[in-house]
Design a protein around this motif. Structure first.
Motif, PDB file in Angstrom:
ATOM      1  N   VAL A 122       0.846  -1.191   0.000  1.00  0.00           N
ATOM      2  CA  VAL A 122       0.000   0.000   0.000  1.00  0.00           C
ATOM      3  C   VAL A 122       0.880   1.240   0.000  1.00  0.00           C
ATOM      4  O   VAL A 122       1.742   1.397   0.861  1.00  0.00           O
ATOM      5  CB  VAL A 122      -0.935  -0.008   1.225  1.00  0.00           C
ATOM      6  CG1 VAL A 122      -1.749   1.270   1.292  1.00  0.00           C
ATOM      7  CG2 VAL A 122      -1.847  -1.230   1.203  1.00  0.00           C
ATOM      8  N   SER A 123       0.646   2.132  -0.965  1.00  0.00           N
ATOM      9  CA  SER A 123       1.549   3.280  -1.124  1.00  0.00           C
ATOM     10  C   SER A 123       0.892   4.627  -0.853  1.00  0.00           C
ATOM     11  O   SER A 123       1.502   5.486  -0.212  1.00  0.00           O
ATOM     12  CB  SER A 123       2.163   3.289  -2.524  1.00  0.00           C
ATOM     13  OG  SER A 123       1.154   3.289  -3.523  1.00  0.00           O
ATOM     14  N   LEU A 124      -0.332   4.868  -1.303  1.00  0.00           N
ATOM     15  CA  LEU A 124      -0.995   6.162  -1.082  1.00  0.00           C
ATOM     16  C   LEU A 124      -2.435   6.085  -1.570  1.00  0.00           C
ATOM     17  O   LEU A 124      -2.799   5.176  -2.313  1.00  0.00           O
ATOM     18  CB  LEU A 124      -0.251   7.297  -1.781  1.00  0.00           C
ATOM     19  CG  LEU A 124      -0.345   7.452  -3.299  1.00  0.00           C
ATOM     20  CD1 LEU A 124       0.117   8.864  -3.688  1.00  0.00           C
ATOM     21  CD2 LEU A 124       0.517   6.443  -4.032  1.00  0.00           C
ATOM     22  N   PRO A 125      -3.266   7.046  -1.162  1.00  0.00           N
ATOM     23  CA  PRO A 125      -4.654   7.068  -1.615  1.00  0.00           C
ATOM     24  C   PRO A 125      -4.781   7.684  -2.999  1.00  0.00           C
ATOM     25  O   PRO A 125      -3.903   8.423  -3.457  1.00  0.00           O
ATOM     26  CB  PRO A 125      -5.347   7.952  -0.567  1.00  0.00           C
ATOM     27  CG  PRO A 125      -4.266   8.862  -0.086  1.00  0.00           C
ATOM     28  CD  PRO A 125      -2.991   8.060  -0.126  1.00  0.00           C
ATOM     29  N   ARG A 126      -5.885   7.397  -3.627  1.00  0.00           N
ATOM     30  CA  ARG A 126      -6.213   8.008  -4.915  1.00  0.00           C
ATOM     31  C   ARG A 126      -6.775   9.420  -4.686  1.00  0.00           C
ATOM     32  O   ARG A 126      -7.555   9.657  -3.776  1.00  0.00           O
ATOM     33  CB  ARG A 126      -7.259   7.138  -5.600  1.00  0.00           C
ATOM     34  CG  ARG A 126      -7.704   7.654  -6.968  1.00  0.00           C
ATOM     35  CD  ARG A 126      -9.080   8.256  -6.990  1.00  0.00           C
ATOM     36  NE  ARG A 126      -9.557   8.376  -8.363  1.00  0.00           N
ATOM     37  CZ  ARG A 126     -10.258   7.451  -8.985  1.00  0.00           C
ATOM     38  NH1 ARG A 126     -10.604   6.354  -8.347  1.00  0.00           N
ATOM     39  NH2 ARG A 126     -10.640   7.641 -10.236  1.00  0.00           N
ATOM     40  N   MET A 127      -6.362  10.369  -5.515  1.00  0.00           N
ATOM     41  CA  MET A 127      -6.895  11.718  -5.475  1.00  0.00           C
ATOM     42  C   MET A 127      -7.906  11.883  -6.613  1.00  0.00           C
ATOM     43  O   MET A 127      -7.606  11.531  -7.757  1.00  0.00           O
ATOM     44  CB  MET A 127      -5.772  12.751  -5.650  1.00  0.00           C
ATOM     45  CG  MET A 127      -4.769  12.790  -4.516  1.00  0.00           C
ATOM     46  SD  MET A 127      -5.460  13.477  -2.990  1.00  0.00           S
ATOM     47  CE  MET A 127      -5.345  12.055  -1.938  1.00  0.00           C
ATOM     48  N   PRO A 128      -9.099  12.397  -6.333  1.00  0.00           N
ATOM     49  CA  PRO A 128     -10.079  12.589  -7.405  1.00  0.00           C
ATOM     50  C   PRO A 128      -9.639  13.709  -8.338  1.00  0.00           C
ATOM     51  O   PRO A 128      -8.976  14.658  -7.923  1.00  0.00           O
ATOM     52  CB  PRO A 128     -11.355  12.958  -6.645  1.00  0.00           C
ATOM     53  CG  PRO A 128     -10.861  13.592  -5.378  1.00  0.00           C
ATOM     54  CD  PRO A 128      -9.593  12.858  -5.032  1.00  0.00           C
ATOM     55  N   CYS A 129     -10.006  13.588  -9.599  1.00  0.00           N
ATOM     56  CA  CYS A 129      -9.575  14.563 -10.604  1.00  0.00           C
ATOM     57  C   CYS A 129     -10.731  14.857 -11.548  1.00  0.00           C
ATOM     58  O   CYS A 129     -11.802  14.241 -11.481  1.00  0.00           O
ATOM     59  CB  CYS A 129      -8.377  14.030 -11.382  1.00  0.00           C
ATOM     60  SG  CYS A 129      -8.729  12.512 -12.322  1.00  0.00           S
ATOM     61  N   GLY A 130     -10.502  15.786 -12.465  1.00  0.00           N
ATOM     62  CA  GLY A 130     -11.528  16.172 -13.421  1.00  0.00           C
ATOM     63  C   GLY A 130     -11.953  15.034 -14.333  1.00  0.00           C
ATOM     64  O   GLY A 130     -13.123  14.940 -14.721  1.00  0.00           O
ATOM     65  N   THR A 131     -11.013  14.162 -14.686  1.00  0.00           N
ATOM     66  CA  THR A 131     -11.355  13.014 -15.528  1.00  0.00           C
ATOM     67  C   THR A 131     -12.339  12.092 -14.805  1.00  0.00           C
ATOM     68  O   THR A 131     -13.316  11.604 -15.408  1.00  0.00           O
ATOM     69  CB  THR A 131     -10.082  12.231 -15.893  1.00  0.00           C
ATOM     70  OG1 THR A 131      -9.179  13.102 -16.585  1.00  0.00           O
ATOM     71  CG2 THR A 131     -10.411  11.035 -16.762  1.00  0.00           C
ATOM     72  N   PHE A 132     -12.087  11.851 -13.527  1.00  0.00           N
ATOM     73  CA  PHE A 132     -12.978  11.024 -12.713  1.00  0.00           C
ATOM     74  C   PHE A 132     -14.359  11.671 -12.623  1.00  0.00           C
ATOM     75  O   PHE A 132     -15.393  11.004 -12.755  1.00  0.00           O
ATOM     76  CB  PHE A 132     -12.343  10.847 -11.343  1.00  0.00           C
ATOM     77  CG  PHE A 132     -13.022   9.869 -10.418  1.00  0.00           C
ATOM     78  CD1 PHE A 132     -13.783   8.821 -10.887  1.00  0.00           C
ATOM     79  CD2 PHE A 132     -12.853   9.993  -9.038  1.00  0.00           C
ATOM     80  CE1 PHE A 132     -14.390   7.913 -10.022  1.00  0.00           C
ATOM     81  CE2 PHE A 132     -13.443   9.098  -8.164  1.00  0.00           C
ATOM     82  CZ  PHE A 132     -14.220   8.064  -8.660  1.00  0.00           C
ATOM     83  N   ALA A 133     -14.382  12.987 -12.399  1.00  0.00           N
ATOM     84  CA  ALA A 133     -15.657  13.700 -12.290  1.00  0.00           C
ATOM     85  C   ALA A 133     -16.442  13.614 -13.598  1.00  0.00           C
ATOM     86  O   ALA A 133     -17.659  13.379 -13.598  1.00  0.00           O
ATOM     87  CB  ALA A 133     -15.402  15.150 -11.908  1.00  0.00           C
ATOM     88  N   HIS A 134     -15.761  13.792 -14.713  1.00  0.00           N
ATOM     89  CA  HIS A 134     -16.444  13.709 -16.014  1.00  0.00           C
ATOM     90  C   HIS A 134     -16.975  12.303 -16.255  1.00  0.00           C
ATOM     91  O   HIS A 134     -18.085  12.122 -16.758  1.00  0.00           O
ATOM     92  CB  HIS A 134     -15.471  14.118 -17.124  1.00  0.00           C
ATOM     93  CG  HIS A 134     -16.092  14.111 -18.482  1.00  0.00           C
ATOM     94  ND1 HIS A 134     -16.056  13.016 -19.311  1.00  0.00           N
ATOM     95  CD2 HIS A 134     -16.795  15.070 -19.151  1.00  0.00           C
ATOM     96  CE1 HIS A 134     -16.691  13.288 -20.442  1.00  0.00           C
ATOM     97  NE2 HIS A 134     -17.149  14.516 -20.371  1.00  0.00           N
ATOM     98  N   TRP A 135     -16.189  11.296 -15.881  1.00  0.00           N
ATOM     99  CA  TRP A 135     -16.590   9.907 -16.075  1.00  0.00           C
ATOM    100  C   TRP A 135     -17.827   9.569 -15.233  1.00  0.00           C
ATOM    101  O   TRP A 135     -18.760   8.928 -15.720  1.00  0.00           O
ATOM    102  CB  TRP A 135     -15.420   9.006 -15.726  1.00  0.00           C
ATOM    103  CG  TRP A 135     -15.726   7.550 -15.609  1.00  0.00           C
ATOM    104  CD1 TRP A 135     -15.633   6.763 -14.490  1.00  0.00           C
ATOM    105  CD2 TRP A 135     -16.172   6.671 -16.650  1.00  0.00           C
ATOM    106  NE1 TRP A 135     -15.986   5.470 -14.764  1.00  0.00           N
ATOM    107  CE2 TRP A 135     -16.329   5.388 -16.090  1.00  0.00           C
ATOM    108  CE3 TRP A 135     -16.459   6.856 -17.994  1.00  0.00           C
ATOM    109  CZ2 TRP A 135     -16.764   4.286 -16.827  1.00  0.00           C
ATOM    110  CZ3 TRP A 135     -16.896   5.757 -18.742  1.00  0.00           C
ATOM    111  CH2 TRP A 135     -17.029   4.493 -18.156  1.00  0.00           C
TER     112      TRP A 135
END
Length: 220
Positions: A122-135
């Motif tokens: 386990v290295s780090l959490p995912r950060m939400p981004c504009g691509t995720f929001a659009h998807w």
């Protein structure tokens, strides 16, 4: 026992939310074993740690620290109830959809054995981004996802190996600190006062540890 419910591979899709106009966030479950391997440095290596998957924006995604992305089926189901829609495995762009595993509570540096051979860290959490929001196409998605606080976990591949749906996921090593994926996510988003706490987790990427060090008050 924790189990791997699906292994998900990206299908390239056009996206106006990315600078390159295409994204691999649309992950679909695949049959049969899929090899996990360390992809090498971001931008110059293989991109994804999942054979057959593609990292289309290599400047912002992929590389050894973000080789594999895991998300819990339990968190997908909770989001599905919130959004009033069914969320298939891979919908959040995750490579591994897990069951029976507290991904948000996973410690940074915690190690998972998946299937007969693969060893992940386990290295780090995912950060939400504009691509995720659009998807996702949901109002205020980045804010909602951030406030929800279940980001999923990126993992390094320490030992390669094949994985497939139905494989056990076993936590084989846990570090002595208390810095979880959830704590790290909150520190990097809504609770920056938690940043100094991240220094206990030396398995975090250097960029995150540097940010935490800058938050430590200077001595009097």
């Amino acid at each position: 026992m924790a189990v791997l419910l699906s292994v998900n591979i990206g299908v390239p899709r056009s996206s106006p939310a990315t600078r390159i106009g295409v994204t691999g966030i649309d992950k679909r479950p695949v049959d049969g074993p899929v090899d996990l391997r360390a992809p090498g440095p971001r931008g110059t290596g293989l991109g994804s740690g999942v054979a057959g998957d593609r990292i289309l924006d290599g400047g912002h995604h992929g590389g050894d620290d973000q080789a594999v992305y895991a998300y819990a089926r339990e968190d997908l189901d909770a989001w599905g109830a919130e959004l009033g829609r069914e969320l298939a495995g891979g919908m959040f762009g995750e490579n591994l959809t897990t069951g029976g595993l507290d991904v948000t509570g996973a410690l940074i540096g915690e190690r998972w054995r998946v299937g007969p051979e693969a060893l992940l860290e386990v290295s780090l959490p995912r950060m939400p981004c504009g691509t995720f929001a659009h998807w996702m196409d949901e109002p205020g998605w980045i804010k909602r996802f951030t406030e929800w606080g279940a980001p999923g976990a990126y993992l390094r591949v320490l030992r390669p190996g094949p994985v497939r749906a139905g494989d056990p996921v076993e936590v084989v090593e846990r570090p002595g600190h208390d810095v979880t994926i959830g704590v790290t996510f909150r520190a990097l988003t809504v609770e920056p006062e938690l940043l100094p706490r991240l220094l206990a987790a030396d398995a975090l990427p250097d960029s995150v540890l540097d940010k935490a060090r800058r938050r430590v008050p200077a001595p009097d």
